[in-house]
Design an enzyme around this catalytic site. Structure first.
Site, PDB file in Angstrom:
ATOM      1  N   GLU A  19       0.869  -1.183   0.000  1.00  0.00           N
ATOM      2  CA  GLU A  19       0.000   0.000   0.000  1.00  0.00           C
ATOM      3  C   GLU A  19       0.899   1.224   0.000  1.00  0.00           C
ATOM      4  O   GLU A  19       1.632   1.467   0.966  1.00  0.00           O
ATOM      5  CB  GLU A  19      -0.906   0.001   1.235  1.00  0.00           C
ATOM      6  CG  GLU A  19      -1.893  -1.153   1.290  1.00  0.00           C
ATOM      7  CD  GLU A  19      -2.974  -1.056   0.236  1.00  0.00           C
ATOM      8  OE1 GLU A  19      -3.160   0.029  -0.356  1.00  0.00           O
ATOM      9  OE2 GLU A  19      -3.641  -2.072  -0.021  1.00  0.00           O
ATOM     10  N   CYS A  77      -2.861   8.867   2.957  1.00  0.00           N
ATOM     11  CA  CYS A  77      -2.427   8.639   1.574  1.00  0.00           C
ATOM     12  C   CYS A  77      -3.518   8.976   0.574  1.00  0.00           C
ATOM     13  O   CYS A  77      -3.237   9.274  -0.583  1.00  0.00           O
ATOM     14  CB  CYS A  77      -1.936   7.208   1.394  1.00  0.00           C
ATOM     15  SG  CYS A  77      -3.106   5.951   1.932  1.00  0.00           S
TER      16      CYS A  77
END
Length: 408
Positions: free
Chosen positions: A172, A206
């Site tokens: 990720e 993010c």
């Protein structure tokens, strides 16, 4: 359909974690404020999200029917994680039937102890430096999958080990998420959503939008409205309950300085909404960077091309919707995208370059409605490496952890 007995017992463990979370919510909130560098408002929102995510696992058990666990899963969790990310990721691995090994950054050791008490038998926490943990996980034949959060620059270097060891590698990574304003009638709604989504936890998510493309007819009003809204935000000490935007790690603050100097040198106008200052938060050196608006940005500038991970709203005027789409696609990252204005074909096109597309809502509003929304992006924002039918494959795009941590 009732879950299989093994799945039902694992769901009971997750329900017990959720119950402990609810029973000790006030104490956990205070502990997080005392141990982590995040504002109380952020901690409280994350705690509520953790509860809703854990409660949502009961609804996904049918999707595990006929699937089996991988065996042993290693998780390298990020330093900006509070409760919702660690607990949901651990719960997904546990529900799939795995033994789970977890590592948080060493500066989060005290918080790791809190999490250990919460998750009980669902996971084992270990003390390693980041690179050491990844190398250890790759070398251990009994570890079937490794999930890591972080920077694509170092993550890409593990491909050779993944090929050699056969360890499934779930990554990720960063985002540089675009936010498109395509309809002048939605300026006020879009501006409010933009400020909330880009400054939550000081932009340390993010999926925070970092680059904004606004059609000419809406541009001036959008810049003015966003500027007014960021001026209303309270920046300061995370221990102050009124603080909305807390401080950043020094390295992130330096990166922002570099991006802003570059932007100004290339013609952008930068508005800072307060004084930058250093502070110590729970033993960590941090830098308070109040929210910043960058008007007149373009793709010559680092602020539009490199990850910022801070409370910076960089806005570019575009002459048309096709131009906005071309610029949104012009990035090595593809975690998520947001569009205000329901224009035919826009969401479908953005979905090809980005993991998730939010239309007239943001990642924050989406996760409130769907707490177990998929992870994952495209391009350098995340991937899965694994061997399938004697071939090493790389795939990207949205994915559910409870499925990645199991096999059909």
């Amino acid at each position: 359909m009732s879950p299989a007995p093994d799945t039902a017992s694992r769901l009971d463990v997750i329900s017990a974690i959720c119950q402990r979370l609810l029973e000790s919510a006030a104490e956990l909130e205070d502990a997080a404020v005392d141990l982590l560098p995040f504002p109380r408002q952020v901690v409280r929102a994350d705690l509520a999200l953790a509860v809703s995510r854990l409660e949502a696992f009961a609804g996904v058990t049918p999707r595990l029917a006929g699937r089996s666990p991988l065996g042993r899963v290693a998780l390298a969790l990020p330093g900006n994680a509070i409760l919702s990310n660690p607990l949901a990721t651990i719960a997904a691995s546990h529900l799939a039937g795995n033994k789970t090994l977890v590592r948080l950054p060493r500066q989060r050791q005290a918080w790791t102890e809190v999490l250990t008490g919460l998750v009980g038998e669902a996971a084992e926490f270990v003390d390693y430096d980041g690179a050491g943990f990844l190398s250890h996980a790759m070398r251990q034949p009994e570890i079937d999958a490794l999930m890591a959060f972080g920077d694509d620059a170092w993550a890409a270097g593990y491909e050779r080990q993944a090929r050699l060891t056969g360890t499934k590698f779930i990554f990720e990574g960063p985002g540089k998420d675009p936010f498109l304003v395509l309809c002048p009638a939605l300026v006020d709604e879009a501006a409010r959503a933009a400020v909330e989504a880009s400054t939550f936890n000081a932009g340390q998510a993010c999926t925070s939008p970092e680059r904004f493309y606004v059609v000419s007819a809406a541009y001036d009003d959008f810049v003015e409205r966003v500027t007014d809204l960021v001026r209303e935000l309270r920046s300061g000490d995370p221990k102050d309950p009124e603080t909305q935007v807390g401080p950043l790690a020094p390295g992130v603050a330096r990166r922002i300085d570099d991006q802003l100097k570059d932007a100004v040198g290339k013609g952008a106008v930068v508005l800072s909404t307060g004084l930058r200052r250093s502070m110590n938060v729970n033993g960590e050196e941090r830098v308070l960077v109040p929210p910043i608006v960058v008007a007149g940005a373009d793709h010559r500038m680092k602020v539009m091309c490199e990850e910022t991970f801070g409370p910076v709203i960089a806005i570019q005027r575009v002459g048309s919707i096709p131009e906005a789409l071309e610029l949104a696609e012009d990035s090595p990252y593809g975690l998520s995208a947001t569009a205000f204005g329901r224009v035919a074909g826009v969401a479908e096109r953005l979905a090809r370059s980005h993991g998730q597309v939010f239309v007239e809502e943001t990642w924050l509003s989406q996760r409130r409605k769907k707490p177990l929304a998929p992870y994952g992006g495209r391009r350098r924002s995340g991937w899965v490496w694994e061997w399938q039918d004697e071939q090493f494959v790389r795939r990207d795009g949205p994915r559910h952890n409870f499925l990645e941590f199991s096999r059909s």
